[in-house]
Design a protein around this motif. Structure first.
Motif, PDB file in Angstrom:
ATOM      1  N   PRO A  30      10.333 -11.489   2.650  1.00  8.08           N
ATOM      2  CA  PRO A  30      11.595 -11.335   1.908  1.00  8.08           C
ATOM      3  C   PRO A  30      11.876  -9.855   1.638  1.00  8.08           C
ATOM      4  N   LEU A  31      13.131  -9.498   1.734  1.00  6.51           N
ATOM      5  CA  LEU A  31      13.506  -8.121   1.460  1.00  6.51           C
ATOM      6  C   LEU A  31      13.543  -7.829  -0.030  1.00  6.51           C
ATOM      7  N   THR A  32      13.517  -8.869  -0.857  1.00  5.88           N
ATOM      8  CA  THR A  32      13.677  -8.670  -2.297  1.00  5.88           C
ATOM      9  C   THR A  32      12.367  -8.742  -3.046  1.00  5.88           C
ATOM     10  N   ASP A  33      11.210  -8.817  -2.345  1.00  2.79           N
ATOM     11  CA  ASP A  33       9.959  -8.862  -3.075  1.00  2.79           C
ATOM     12  C   ASP A  33       9.662  -7.491  -3.661  1.00  2.79           C
ATOM     13  N   GLU A  34       8.677  -7.411  -4.522  1.00  7.06           N
ATOM     14  CA  GLU A  34       8.324  -6.168  -5.200  1.00  7.06           C
ATOM     15  C   GLU A  34       9.554  -5.540  -5.873  1.00  7.06           C
ATOM     16  N   ALA A  35      10.282  -6.374  -6.616  1.00  2.96           N
ATOM     17  CA  ALA A  35      11.453  -5.936  -7.368  1.00  2.96           C
ATOM     18  C   ALA A  35      12.595  -5.469  -6.462  1.00  2.96           C
ATOM     19  N   GLY A  36      12.488  -5.733  -5.166  1.00  6.64           N
ATOM     20  CA  GLY A  36      13.566  -5.426  -4.238  1.00  6.64           C
ATOM     21  C   GLY A  36      13.855  -3.948  -4.058  1.00  6.64           C
ATOM     22  N   ARG A  37      12.963  -3.088  -4.450  1.00  2.50           N
ATOM     23  CA  ARG A  37      13.248  -1.661  -4.381  1.00  2.50           C
ATOM     24  C   ARG A  37      12.873  -1.079  -3.025  1.00  2.50           C
ATOM     25  N   THR A  38      13.581  -0.045  -2.641  1.00  2.00           N
ATOM     26  CA  THR A  38      13.260   0.691  -1.427  1.00  2.00           C
ATOM     27  C   THR A  38      12.084   1.619  -1.708  1.00  2.00           C
ATOM     28  N   ILE A  39      11.166   1.676  -0.752  1.00  2.00           N
ATOM     29  CA  ILE A  39       9.985   2.525  -0.908  1.00  2.00           C
ATOM     30  C   ILE A  39      10.309   3.900  -0.345  1.00  2.00           C
ATOM     31  N   GLU A  40      10.346   4.892  -1.214  1.00  2.00           N
ATOM     32  CA  GLU A  40      10.668   6.254  -0.804  1.00  2.00           C
ATOM     33  C   GLU A  40       9.393   7.089  -0.707  1.00  2.00           C
ATOM     34  N   LEU A  41       9.199   7.694   0.451  1.00  2.00           N
ATOM     35  CA  LEU A  41       8.068   8.589   0.677  1.00  2.00           C
ATOM     36  C   LEU A  41       8.650   9.921   1.131  1.00  2.00           C
ATOM     37  N   PRO A  42       8.989  10.786   0.186  1.00  2.00           N
ATOM     38  CA  PRO A  42       9.766  11.994   0.509  1.00  2.00           C
ATOM     39  C   PRO A  42       9.016  13.036   1.312  1.00  2.00           C
ATOM     40  N   PHE A  43       7.661  12.937   1.375  1.00  2.00           N
ATOM     41  CA  PHE A  43       6.886  13.962   2.078  1.00  2.00           C
ATOM     42  C   PHE A  43       6.332  13.476   3.415  1.00  2.00           C
ATOM     43  N   LEU A  44       6.508  12.216   3.748  1.00  2.00           N
ATOM     44  CA  LEU A  44       5.898  11.660   4.956  1.00  2.00           C
ATOM     45  C   LEU A  44       6.667  12.138   6.192  1.00  2.00           C
ATOM     46  N   HIS A  45       5.970  12.897   7.056  1.00  2.00           N
ATOM     47  CA  HIS A  45       6.620  13.449   8.242  1.00  2.00           C
ATOM     48  C   HIS A  45       6.134  12.820   9.545  1.00  2.00           C
ATOM     49  N   SER A  46       4.992  12.102   9.523  1.00  2.00           N
ATOM     50  CA  SER A  46       4.453  11.501  10.745  1.00  2.00           C
ATOM     51  C   SER A  46       4.045  10.063  10.463  1.00  2.00           C
ATOM     52  N   LEU A  60       0.821  -1.205   0.000  1.00  2.00           N
ATOM     53  CA  LEU A  60       0.000   0.000   0.000  1.00  2.00           C
ATOM     54  C   LEU A  60       0.859   1.260   0.000  1.00  2.00           C
ATOM     55  N   LEU A  61       1.890   1.273   0.840  1.00  2.00           N
ATOM     56  CA  LEU A  61       2.734   2.464   0.925  1.00  2.00           C
ATOM     57  C   LEU A  61       3.442   2.746  -0.395  1.00  2.00           C
ATOM     58  N   ALA A  62       3.749   1.692  -1.134  1.00  2.00           N
ATOM     59  CA  ALA A  62       4.412   1.882  -2.428  1.00  2.00           C
ATOM     60  C   ALA A  62       3.530   2.636  -3.420  1.00  2.00           C
ATOM     61  N   ARG A  63       2.220   2.627  -3.167  1.00  2.00           N
ATOM     62  CA  ARG A  63       1.282   3.298  -4.077  1.00  2.00           C
ATOM     63  C   ARG A  63       0.930   4.711  -3.612  1.00  2.00           C
ATOM     64  N   CYS A  64       1.411   5.102  -2.432  1.00  2.00           N
ATOM     65  CA  CYS A  64       1.020   6.393  -1.848  1.00  2.00           C
ATOM     66  C   CYS A  64       2.214   7.345  -1.829  1.00  2.00           C
ATOM     67  N   SER A  65       2.617   7.797  -2.962  1.00  2.00           N
ATOM     68  CA  SER A  65       3.844   8.586  -3.078  1.00  2.00           C
ATOM     69  C   SER A  65       3.727   9.977  -2.470  1.00  2.00           C
ATOM     70  N   GLN A  66       2.481  10.468  -2.216  1.00  2.00           N
ATOM     71  CA  GLN A  66       2.291  11.821  -1.698  1.00  2.00           C
ATOM     72  C   GLN A  66       2.007  11.857  -0.200  1.00  2.00           C
ATOM     73  N   LEU A  67       2.114  10.734   0.469  1.00  2.00           N
ATOM     74  CA  LEU A  67       1.759  10.682   1.889  1.00  2.00           C
ATOM     75  C   LEU A  67       2.574  11.665   2.719  1.00  2.00           C
ATOM     76  N   GLN A  68       1.862  12.344   3.633  1.00  2.00           N
ATOM     77  CA  GLN A  68       2.506  13.224   4.599  1.00  2.00           C
ATOM     78  C   GLN A  68       2.396  12.680   6.022  1.00  2.00           C
ATOM     79  N   SER A  69       1.328  11.946   6.298  1.00  2.00           N
ATOM     80  CA  SER A  69       1.169  11.296   7.603  1.00  2.00           C
ATOM     81  C   SER A  69       0.469   9.971   7.402  1.00  2.00           C
ATOM     82  N   CYS A  70       0.797   9.012   8.259  1.00  2.00           N
ATOM     83  CA  CYS A  70       0.258   7.660   8.084  1.00  2.00           C
ATOM     84  C   CYS A  70       0.119   6.993   9.446  1.00  2.00           C
ATOM     85  N   SER A  71      -1.044   6.354   9.671  1.00  2.00           N
ATOM     86  CA  SER A  71      -1.299   5.591  10.897  1.00  2.00           C
ATOM     87  C   SER A  71      -1.733   4.192  10.503  1.00  2.00           C
TER      88      SER A  71
END
Length: 568
Positions: A326-342, A304-315
């Motif tokens: 596995p750490l390598t699922d979903e093409a093994g990529r790191t999920i970056e959420l550049p705006f998530l502050h909380s 779910l988080l991989a689809r929410c690129s604009q997230l600022q807060s998440c609970s």
């Protein structure tokens, strides 16, 4: 005045017969003078009363004319409307009660009532409470129900074309009394009546918060995305104690595809959350609050988080059943959420491996606040979990606030976490527990807050660098933390070369053992530090009426502080 009997006054002396005659003769002149003084006082008092009456008449004349030229009377209508709007609660929606705005404003005078009724913004926010049947006669309940439904329609009808913020606190289904039909039969609630009252206003929905049973979803199923063009915030949660669990909306639940929806909270089962018709890429706030069997797992969280690129807060409240993710699922990529502050994570069935994998997969460079809660199972230990958590926080250059539950850690892992926190950490909230479970691997009590924990945060000449920017420390449910350890912490922080500590709030689950108030008073007197300590007190009964319009709100007053709104 002198008297030959001065030495006898105030004693038990009994005068002789000739002395009685002498005393009576002595009092002739004083009695005459006393009467003249009383007459003079009465004359003067009458004059004063007449002057006071005349003054009151003149003052009334002056005040009534001053009211005519009062600057407030000449305020433009738009200014009065702004003042009225400023009287509304800012942290929640308005309630159906005459003790606060907007209803209170209409009871000041006829002019204010006219202004309030013609100011749509005053009626654009509403908190609705479904009345409860419990302990109430059917006739009383039906009357209150009809009044609340009608008030809802009238209230929203006054809102003109303003965007609407509506919160609804529903009632759980009530079981039928024993002996009547079946103990498994429930009397349905009346939430649908309120839903039918607010659905006609869907084009102006902007923020909708619903706490009710699954019946609400059925009522809302007919709403399409075109019906809610303004909807930005949607909260759907379940009232504790409902008969049927709130299930996930079907993929055809078009309300979730509102074009402007950016804030979504849903409480219930999340087995197929990824199939919901949500514009995930638009969300800036996401809150998924589930049950222990909600199937919201670590794997699903990452998806779910991989689809929410604009997230600022998440609970997230999820069940960790996939600790070998596995750490390598979903093409093994790191999920970056550049705006998530909380980020707020609550976990059932806490698995350090699973949550550690989540932390290793996330990159939150803007993270400022982390709230982590979960009960670590007895005997479950994973040394790498704290390492993963610290590495996760280490890339967050703006990190400043951490809230944790001691049940998530052993005492050793908790102290390790505190030692490794980023130096930018300014606020720390720690909640203790009453768990007395032992971790067999190391014999450490799990979840109990000891002096060891606060000692780590106490700077010493040998180690002054732990959380050097700490400004606030909040600790709740302290059972084993001593007053002496708290005092040492405060003194060490406040006497440091560059003290940063500004606030300490401690809630003890025990009575006071040592009074430290005098020792810390100098730090409070100069305004540098605020210290709030609360110790255990005998529980006090708190009753809130079953018809309280504040039900479901954090600042609900006690029963004696409000009166039913019987003349809306």
């Amino acid at each position: 005045m002198t008297s030959p009997f001065a030495s006898k006054l105030g004693t038990n002396y009994y005068p002789l017969d000739d002395e009685v005659l002498e005393i009576r003769a002595l009092l002739v002149e004083p009695l005459s003078r006393l009467k003249r003084l009383d007459d003079q006082i009465a004359y003067l008092q009458k004059a004063i009363d007449e002057l006071a009456q005349e003054r009151e008449s003149v003052r009334t004349f002056v005040d009534s004319h001053n009211e005519l030229i009062s600057p407030f009377r000449r305020l433009p209508l738009d200014i009065i409307q702004e003042i009225s709007v400023a009287c509304l609660p800012t942290h929640r929606n308005s309630v159906m009660s005459a003790v606060e705005a907007p209803i209170l404003l209409g009871r000041i005078c006829s002019s204010w009532r006219a202004i309030s009724l013609t100011t749509p913004r005053l009626w654009s926010r509403l908190h609705i409470v479904e009345p409860s049947r419990l302990g109430v006669a059917d006739a009383v309940f039906e009357e209150k129900l009809a009044q609340r439904v009608e008030t809802t329609k009238t209230w929203l009808g006054r809102s003109g074309k303003c965007p609407l913020s509506i919160s609804f606190q529903g009632c759980p289904d009530i079981p039928v009394p024993p002996g009547a039909i079946s103990n498994d039969v429930f009397i349905p609630n009346t939430s649908h009546l309120f839903m039918q009252a607010i659905i006609p206003f869907t084009p102006r929905w902007q923020s909708i918060t619903l706490c009710a049973s699954s019946m609400v979803l059925e009522t809302l199923s007919s709403i399409t995305e075109d019906d809610v063009p303004l909807l930005q915030k949607l909260v759907i949660s379940q009232h504790f104690g409902t008969a049927s669990f709130l299930t996930l909306p079907p993929p055809t639940f078009a309300l979730l595809r509102a074009p402007k929806l950016i804030d979504l909270t849903f409480g219930g089962s999340h087995a197929n959350t990824q199939n919901l018709p949500i514009r995930w890429e638009n969300l800036t706030h996401l809150s998924l609050m589930g049950y222990s069997d909600s199937s919201l797992t670590c794997r699903l969280v990452l998806q779910l988080l991989a689809r929410c690129s604009q997230l600022q807060s998440c609970s997230l409240y999820f069940h960790q059943d996939d600790n070998s993710l596995p750490l390598t699922d979903e093409a093994g990529r790191t999920i970056e959420l550049p705006f998530l502050h909380s980020l707020d994570i609550s976990s059932v069935g806490f698995q350090p491996n699973g949550l550690g994998n989540v932390f290793r997969r996330l990159s939150l460079v803007a993270l400022r606040h982390l709230d982590l809660r979960g009960h670590r199972e007895s005997g479950l230990e994973n040394p790498s979990f704290v390492t993963d958590l610290l590495a996760f926080l280490g890339v967050s250059l703006c990190f400043e606030s951490l809230k944790i539950d001691t049940a998530t850690f052993t005492t050793s892992s908790l102290t390790e976490l505190l030692r490794g926190l980023p130096s930018s950490t300014a606020r720390l909230h720690i909640t203790g527990t009453f768990s007395w479970r032992l971790a067999p691997a190391n014999g450490i009590l799990n979840g109990i807050l000891y002096d060891d924990v606060i000692t780590v945060l106490t700077p010493t000449p040998q180690n002054p660098g732990i959380c050097p920017a700490l400004q606030e420390l909040h600790i709740a449910r302290c059972m084993s933390l001593s007053d002496e350890a708290l005092l040492r912490f405060i003194k060490a922080r406040m006497t440091a070369a560059h003290p940063t500590l500004r606030k300490v709030v401690i809630t003890f689950s025990r009575e006071m053992q040592v009074d430290i108030a005098q020792d810390i008073q100098p730090f409070s007197d100069d305004g540098r530090l605020e210290v709030i300590t609360t110790y255990a007190q005998p529980p006090q009964p708190r009753a809130v009426g079953s018809f309280s319009p504040w039900q479901g709100l954090p600042d609900a007053p006690e029963l004696a502080d409000w009166a039913p709104m019987d003349d809306f």
